[in-house]
Design a protein around this motif. Structure first.
Motif, mmCIF file in Angstrom:
data_model
loop_
_atom_site.group_PDB
_atom_site.id
_atom_site.type_symbol
_atom_site.label_atom_id
_atom_site.label_comp_id
_atom_site.label_asym_id
_atom_site.label_seq_id
_atom_site.Cartn_x
_atom_site.Cartn_y
_atom_site.Cartn_z
ATOM 1 N N SER A 146 -11.596 -5.278 7.751
ATOM 2 C CA SER A 146 -10.378 -5.019 7.141
ATOM 3 C C SER A 146 -10.417 -3.283 7.493
ATOM 4 C CB SER A 146 -10.484 -5.159 6.233
ATOM 5 O OG SER A 146 -8.739 -5.092 5.931
ATOM 6 N N PRO A 147 -10.571 -2.592 9.088
ATOM 7 C CA PRO A 147 -10.521 -1.422 8.680
ATOM 8 C C PRO A 147 -8.730 -1.043 8.810
ATOM 9 C CG PRO A 147 -9.318 -2.181 11.660
ATOM 10 C CD PRO A 147 -10.487 -3.527 10.172
ATOM 11 N N ARG A 148 -9.089 0.172 7.516
ATOM 12 C CA ARG A 148 -8.114 0.936 6.392
ATOM 13 C C ARG A 148 -7.640 1.897 7.093
ATOM 14 N NH1 ARG A 148 -3.878 -2.517 4.414
ATOM 15 N NH2 ARG A 148 -5.218 -4.433 3.054
ATOM 16 N N PRO A 149 -6.289 2.290 7.531
ATOM 17 C CA PRO A 149 -5.985 4.006 7.648
ATOM 18 C C PRO A 149 -6.903 4.774 6.979
ATOM 19 C CG PRO A 149 -4.130 3.109 6.610
ATOM 20 C CD PRO A 149 -5.510 1.660 7.489
ATOM 21 N N ALA A 164 0.367 5.842 3.529
ATOM 22 C CA ALA A 164 -1.052 5.041 2.251
ATOM 23 C C ALA A 164 -2.228 6.002 2.324
ATOM 24 C CB ALA A 164 -1.621 4.052 3.081
ATOM 25 N N GLY A 165 -1.801 7.467 2.140
ATOM 26 C CA GLY A 165 -3.094 8.112 1.653
ATOM 27 C C GLY A 165 -3.744 8.346 2.260
ATOM 28 N N GLY A 166 -3.841 7.477 3.651
ATOM 29 C CA GLY A 166 -5.251 7.961 4.545
ATOM 30 C C GLY A 166 -5.542 8.405 6.326
ATOM 31 N N GLY A 167 -5.599 8.381 7.051
ATOM 32 C CA GLY A 167 -5.866 9.588 7.942
ATOM 33 C C GLY A 167 -4.752 8.715 8.840
ATOM 34 N N ARG A 168 -4.921 9.106 10.212
ATOM 35 C CA ARG A 168 -4.008 7.957 11.438
ATOM 36 C C ARG A 168 -4.051 6.854 11.446
ATOM 37 N NH1 ARG A 168 -6.653 10.435 15.896
ATOM 38 N NH2 ARG A 168 -8.931 8.904 15.108
ATOM 39 N N VAL A 169 -2.993 5.962 11.607
ATOM 40 C CA VAL A 169 -2.559 5.175 11.606
ATOM 41 C C VAL A 169 -2.936 4.130 13.192
ATOM 42 C CG1 VAL A 169 -0.675 2.760 11.230
ATOM 43 C CG2 VAL A 169 -1.137 4.886 9.631
ATOM 44 N N ASN A 170 -3.974 2.987 13.378
ATOM 45 C CA ASN A 170 -3.982 3.168 14.543
ATOM 46 C C ASN A 170 -3.991 1.486 14.539
ATOM 47 O OD1 ASN A 170 -5.235 5.139 15.366
ATOM 48 N ND2 ASN A 170 -6.980 4.727 14.158
ATOM 49 N N GLY A 171 -3.220 0.996 16.344
ATOM 50 C CA GLY A 171 -3.011 -0.270 16.397
ATOM 51 C C GLY A 171 -3.722 -1.485 16.209
ATOM 52 N N ARG A 203 7.971 7.078 3.380
ATOM 53 C CA ARG A 203 9.435 6.883 3.596
ATOM 54 C C ARG A 203 9.404 6.467 5.626
ATOM 55 N NH1 ARG A 203 9.865 10.789 -0.891
ATOM 56 N NH2 ARG A 203 10.149 12.150 0.948
ATOM 57 N N HIS A 204 8.551 7.435 5.577
ATOM 58 C CA HIS A 204 8.989 7.336 7.762
ATOM 59 C C HIS A 204 8.148 5.963 7.888
ATOM 60 C CE1 HIS A 204 8.399 11.749 7.200
ATOM 61 N NE2 HIS A 204 9.563 11.692 6.429
ATOM 62 N N VAL A 205 7.499 4.979 7.121
ATOM 63 C CA VAL A 205 7.220 4.008 8.342
ATOM 64 C C VAL A 205 7.867 3.063 8.378
ATOM 65 C CG1 VAL A 205 5.240 2.199 7.733
ATOM 66 C CG2 VAL A 205 4.688 4.503 6.879
ATOM 67 N N GLN A 206 8.269 2.588 9.496
ATOM 68 C CA GLN A 206 8.997 1.492 10.245
ATOM 69 C C GLN A 206 8.372 0.376 10.443
ATOM 70 O OE1 GLN A 206 12.455 0.736 9.328
ATOM 71 N NE2 GLN A 206 12.682 2.896 8.149
ATOM 72 N N ASP A 246 1.017 -0.984 -0.052
ATOM 73 C CA ASP A 246 -0.007 0.299 0.238
ATOM 74 C C ASP A 246 0.776 1.069 -0.226
ATOM 75 O OD1 ASP A 246 -1.772 -1.721 0.171
ATOM 76 O OD2 ASP A 246 -2.800 -0.914 1.931
ATOM 77 N N LEU A 247 2.586 0.839 0.209
ATOM 78 C CA LEU A 247 2.933 2.010 0.529
ATOM 79 C C LEU A 247 3.456 3.090 -1.651
ATOM 80 C CD1 LEU A 247 5.183 1.653 3.721
ATOM 81 C CD2 LEU A 247 2.634 2.670 3.833
ATOM 82 N N ASP A 248 3.958 4.291 -0.902
ATOM 83 C CA ASP A 248 4.643 4.437 -2.454
ATOM 84 C C ASP A 248 5.245 5.979 -1.917
ATOM 85 O OD1 ASP A 248 5.230 5.242 -5.137
ATOM 86 O OD2 ASP A 248 2.911 5.798 -5.418
ATOM 87 N N PRO A 249 5.783 5.176 -2.027
ATOM 88 C CA PRO A 249 7.236 6.430 -0.981
ATOM 89 C C PRO A 249 7.675 7.332 -2.359
ATOM 90 C CG PRO A 249 8.192 4.356 -0.624
ATOM 91 C CD PRO A 249 7.150 4.199 -1.526
ATOM 92 N N LYS A 250 7.715 7.110 -2.963
ATOM 93 C CA LYS A 250 8.522 8.523 -4.972
ATOM 94 C C LYS A 250 6.891 9.349 -4.522
ATOM 95 C CE LYS A 250 10.214 4.566 -7.396
ATOM 96 N NZ LYS A 250 10.720 4.315 -8.785
#
Length: 747
Positions: free
Chosen positions: A724-727, A623-630, A348-351, A338-342
């Motif tokens: 499947s909740p997504r951010p 991934a173009g969404g809002g907050r990333v929750n657990g 690019r910050h997601v570890q 789902d990530l697009d660092p370009k």
């Protein structure tokens, strides 16, 4: 006295005189001195004979050095490491200031001594004979002799040879020749042997271009290369302090010896080394596994020189190859795809990081340290510089149950105890003011502890921590396996919301202890390590009962509700019986899901890190969404991995010794007045009657959807087969929480 008595007295005196005379015949001062001189002569003679007998040998055969082999639990090779990285240079290619830095660090009397430190050598011999470990206090000459002519073995014979050869080498070679050999044979960590390789590995320059500050850091490394590697110490404040102290120690010694101008010394700033460049073959997850295995072996007592310089170790890890592949695939398909660092900088910050543990043995079954060790050397599976967030809340409940804690108005704390879930409600009973908001500043009114865990309500657990006693909460958490750095974490109300640092591996171990009915589980990565006949002594699994079984099982029962009707709903897609907890730290810099089945415990974390400077940054917008929750990506990764890893295995059910929590069918409310997990929200809250400005409780049951107490998921009959909740979706009341404005990032 009569004549008879006088004669007897004279006889006794004579006998004493003869006795003393006999003793003196055997122990006169002349004989004692003679004996002492004889022993000295014997020792000197033996030393001379040994000196004549022992020759300076040729250099040891560096070509015979072997690689270390790291294997999966099934014997398949993960990586081989051990290629000698060395380029010998002449002393003239090392700046004079840098030369002095090494002398100041290791042997200030080097230019005037005879090549040996008799006191240090004697201490080393005594330690070897008594089995107290390796020697200390060796001179630069002795270390050069050990590295170049002898071996790293710790025996009396080797130490005696080292002494004799050092004396001879000091007579046969100049000090510059000895120092040159020492600098070219020493091990600096990062696979670098010799100062030229070290200069390239740590600063990307040749040895002749090293500054005095850089040279002082390389000199400081020699005492403990891995421990003093700045990259390893970066995420641990205590370790970083030790590095700086050692660096300053070297410079202070240089100033003491007049090898550096005091003004120049005071103006120096610590020169941070560059990120390490791993050896070939450590791409992907292999480098993370190798580094973690090394750290565990060193902590178990394996000598770093033997492990790094000696080589030849065959090391088998507990990592299950199939589960490792399943974890890597889950991260790739559920997150990285789902990530697009370009296109998006935040991507690019997601570890991502994760660790999976067997709750019965503590064996680490799978480990995910990051996208690629070659590109990011800090392991996200073992780093401890991000908050544990709400994954800590079950430990607050565990402490309450273990200690028989009561609310402010004297009612026992259990799964059905009523608390006030009003957002920003001031904590009562604490000298430290604290009024944490719930996520989105939502107020829940009067809720059970079960519901508070399901929806991760900050105001409830902040109050519960004070009710239990913050020191008691800390003691329970540390007993369960929470990492406590030197000095501990600060005991304060915000502690209950998980403001301390933790790693996925730490949290997997803590939850494994709960899964193991309260019996301590410490994660272990190394299964065995052998080198010929030599075997590393690895710690035995711990069997301490750190909390009672009913305590651990009650917490497990409550945590099943988080998955069935709370923030961890996405984990249900694994199709198993699951207990778990989500977590999201302040500013959305980390997001967690730590969950378990009866067979396996896995903790997944996402961490926001700026790749340019390593700073903690928000994950919001990933991934173009809002907050990333657990309950989003971490829970989805967990479910995909767990379903694949346990595929083909009969689903197991929790064997729980408890009468409370979501996994237990509630009994009807009886005359005792005890509330069941779905009580009418009218009982008195634990902190007294609600004030007029606090919202009144809902007229419907707390676990029914209502405007004031919204539900985190639909009823069981209407649940989709795979939520499947997504951010990218707007966060609802069932998402996780933890905005903690009063707490720092790290303690």
């Amino acid at each position: 006295m009569g004549r008879a008595d006088a004669r007897r007295a004279r006889g006794r005196g004579a006998r004493r005189a003869r006795s003393k005379s006999g003793i003196r015949r055997f122990f006169t001062w002349r004989k004692l001195l003679g004996g002492f001189l004889a022993v000295c002569a014997l020792f000197i003679g033996a030393f001379i004979a040994l000196y004549l007998y022992v020759d300076v040998p040729g250099a040891n055969a560096q070509a015979q050095l072997q690689s270390n082999t790291y294997r999966y639990s099934d014997g398949t090779v993960i990586a081989r490491e051990g290629q000698v990285n060395r380029e010998s240079v002449r002393l003239t290619r090392v700046p004079r200031d840098v030369q002095h830095a090494f002398v100041a660090a290791e042997n200030k009397s080097f230019y005037s001594d005879s090549g040996v430190d008799l006191k240090g050598t004697a201490r080393g011999l005594l330690n070897t004979v008594t089995g107290k470990g390796k020697q200390g206090g060796s001179t630069i000459t002795q270390q050069y002799v050990k590295n170049y002519f002898l071996t790293q073995e710790q025996t009396v014979t080797r130490k005696a040879k080292e002494l004799i050869i050092s004396l001879k080498v000091d007579r046969e070679k100049t000090k510059d020749e000895i120092l040159e050999g020492y600098l070219n044979t020493s091990y600096f960590g990062r696979g670098a042997y010799g100062i030229q390789a070290a200069a390239r590995a740590y600063y990307g320059v040749d040895s002749q271009d090293l500054s005095v500050g850089q040279g002082a850091y390389l000199a400081a490394l020699l005492q403990a290369p891995t421990q003093y590697d700045w990259t390893n110490a970066k995420s641990d404040g205590t370790a970083r302090t030790r590095v700086l102290q050692r660096w300053n120690y070297v410079l202070d010694n240089m100033a003491e010896m007049d090898w550096i101008d005091p003004g120049k010394r005071d103006g120096l700033k610590f020169p941070e080394p560059i990120a390490p460049k791993p050896a070939p073959g450590l791409q992907g997850q292999a480098g993370y596994l190798v580094r973690a295995a090394k750290a565990e072996l060193l902590a178990s007592g394996v000598d770093e020189q033997e492990l790094e310089a000696g080589g030849g170790w065959d090391i088998t890890l507990s990592i299950d190859r199939k589960k490792q592949r399943a974890l890597e695939k889950a991260v790739k398909t559920r997150l990285l795809a789902d990530l697009d660092p370009k296109e998006r900088k935040v991507d690019r910050h997601v570890q991502p990081g994760a660790a999976s543990v067997d709750p019965r043995t503590g064996r680490v079954l799978a480990l995910y340290g990051g996208r690629d060790f070659v590109k990011h050397q800090i392991s996200n599976a073992t780093r401890r510089d991000y908050q544990a967030a709400s994954t800590f809340k079950p430990l607050v409940l565990a402490s309450a149950l273990q200690n028989g804690a009561k609310t402010q108005d004297g009612r026992p704390i259990a799964a059905n105890t009523i608390y006030d879930g009003t957002s920003k409600r001031p904590v009562k009973g604490s000298p430290t003011p604290f009024a944490p908001p719930n996520e989105d500043n939502r107020s829940y009114g009067q809720v059970t502890v079960q519901r508070a865990m399901n929806n991760s309500i900050n105001s409830v657990f902040a109050q519960m921590g004070v009710d239990v006693g913050l020191q008691e909460v800390k003691d329970t958490a540390v007993g369960l396996g929470m990492y406590e750095k030197a000095g501990g974490f600060v005991v304060r109300p915000s502690m209950s919301l998980g403001v301390m640092g933790a790693s996925p591996l730490d949290m997997a171990g803590v939850y494994a202890t709960l899964d193991n009915h309260g019996q301590k589980v410490t994660p272990r990565l190394v299964k065995s390590a052998e080198r010929g006949e030599q075997k590393a002594e690895l710690p035995e699994p711990e069997k301490e009962q750190v909390v009672e079984r009913t305590t651990a099982d009650s917490v497990t029962s409550v945590l099943t509700g988080v998955v069935e009707d709370g923030t961890g709903a996405a984990a249900r897609s694994a199709g198993l019986e699951i207990a778990g907890k989500t977590g999201t730290s302040d500013d959305n810099k980390s997001a967690w899901f730590t969950g378990y089945t009866p067979d396996m415990v896995t903790s997944v974390g996402l961490f926001g890190e700026d790749p340019e400077n390593g700073r903690h940054v928000t994950l919001s917008g990933t991934a173009g969404g809002g907050r990333v929750n657990g309950g989003g990506y971490p829970a989805e990764i967990w479910a995909a991995y767990t379903k694949s890893a346990l595929q083909g295995k009969d689903p197991a059910e929790f064997d729980l010794d408890t009468d409370q929590g979501a996994a237990i069918t509630p009994a009807p409310t009886g005359s005792s007045g005890t509330a069941d997990p779905d009580p009418d929200p009218t009982p008195t809250p634990s902190d007294g009657t609600a004030s007029p400005d606090e919202p009144s409780p809902s007229t419907s049951t707390p676990d029914d959807p209502s405007p004031s107490v919204p539900s985190s998921s639909p009823p069981e009959s209407s649940r989709p087969p795979k939520p499947s909740p997504r951010p990218t979706e707007p966060p609802g009341p069932g998402d996780d929480d933890d905005p903690q404005p009063l707490s720092p990032r790290r303690e």
